[in-house]
Design an enzyme around this catalytic site. Sequence first.
Site, PDB file in Angstrom:
ATOM      1  N   TYR A  90     -31.474 -44.092   7.775  1.00 19.72           N
ATOM      2  CA  TYR A  90     -31.273 -44.028   9.220  1.00 19.72           C
ATOM      3  C   TYR A  90     -31.338 -45.414   9.850  1.00 19.72           C
ATOM      4  CZ  TYR A  90     -31.841 -41.835  13.879  1.00 19.72           C
ATOM      5  OH  TYR A  90     -31.689 -41.399  15.182  1.00 19.72           O
ATOM      6  N   SER A 184     -33.523 -40.506   2.382  1.00 16.58           N
ATOM      7  CA  SER A 184     -33.740 -40.255   3.797  1.00 16.58           C
ATOM      8  C   SER A 184     -32.445 -39.730   4.440  1.00 16.58           C
ATOM      9  CB  SER A 184     -34.263 -41.512   4.483  1.00 16.58           C
ATOM     10  OG  SER A 184     -34.724 -41.223   5.783  1.00 16.58           O
ATOM     11  N   GLN A 185     -31.917 -40.392   5.462  1.00 14.01           N
ATOM     12  CA  GLN A 185     -30.630 -39.960   6.023  1.00 14.01           C
ATOM     13  C   GLN A 185     -29.576 -39.879   4.928  1.00 14.01           C
ATOM     14  OE1 GLN A 185     -28.273 -41.378   9.863  1.00 14.01           O
ATOM     15  NE2 GLN A 185     -27.996 -42.859   8.210  1.00 14.01           N
ATOM     16  N   ASP A 269     -45.325 -37.913   3.330  1.00  8.51           N
ATOM     17  CA  ASP A 269     -44.189 -38.358   4.130  1.00  8.51           C
ATOM     18  C   ASP A 269     -44.274 -37.749   5.528  1.00  8.51           C
ATOM     19  OD1 ASP A 269     -41.689 -39.027   5.184  1.00  8.51           O
ATOM     20  OD2 ASP A 269     -40.599 -38.527   3.352  1.00  8.51           O
TER      21      ASP A 269
END
Length: 323
Positions: A90, A184-185, A269
């Site tokens: 991100y 992640s993203q 996380d």
Amino acid sequence: MSDLGLDALREYRPEIREPDDFDAFWAETLAVTRRHPLDARFEEVATPLSGVTTYDVTYAGFGGHPIKGWLTVPAGASGPLPTVVRFHGYGGGRSLPHCWGLWPLAGCAHLVVDVRGQGSGGNVGDTTDPVGSGPSQPGFLTRGVLDPGQYYYRRVYADSVRAVEAARAHPLVDPARVAAVGDSQGGGLALAVGGLLPDLAAIAPDVPFLCHFTRAVELGRTGYAEIARYLAAHRGSEATVFRTLSYFDGVHFAARGTAPASFSVALRDESCPPSTVFAAYNAYSGKKTIRVYPYNGHEGGGPFQEAVQLGWVPTMLKGGRSC
């Protein structure tokens, strides 16, 4: 500490309402995207790395908008090569061309692509998003969030599918041996692509973002907090917002994924809570594994997970220890 214990996470299968027209929405989105010629262009660029050859990539994403990337291949390769398409985290971007030697050193072609409009947080990017939106929180998660057709990630998911198509357009790439990876993203985008393209050889989503939005907004303290802040300002819009997000939930794409998949999750996380990752993992319909990092946050396995993928991805792409 995990939001649920590990035993509970392994059994976590929440009921997440899926739009009745989910498949029709994405079929139309990809059809509209593909009306524009892919127009994938590859221009060789000079780098200080003698062991690889790098190409500046431009292709047409959603709306025909130009999307940038770097394709890196082993120097002197004759192809066709197994290929890794990487989606970044991100706010990041494709970075600089010398940054992407890992997979080519393993014998693979490697395409890393920009996420439109990002590229100023961490790694730099070079792709604009020419589409505007209504009022939104700083960041990207709420841009156009009142309408699935206008939502920012509709364009991004379509761009990501086209990234695989662009990679396959290069003569050094073996179209039958392509894996989608990311963290992640990027992990969320790999999941989406895996659900939208049934012929990928493998996917590897690490600590994936964009999954199980209702719980993520409840627990997440970083990116997902954009949605909570939006709802705090736009009181009464909750049903509309979560309806839009339901078209983009990684859990629904996971249920459609059939390529072999290697996930990872970190139990501390706070950006992508582990229950949201396990919701996608447990819904995944293909052959799958998950590596659990009990004491890590959003960094996940870091180089240890890279070592896992360097062993696993080539096996999926060739059946050997290297690409």
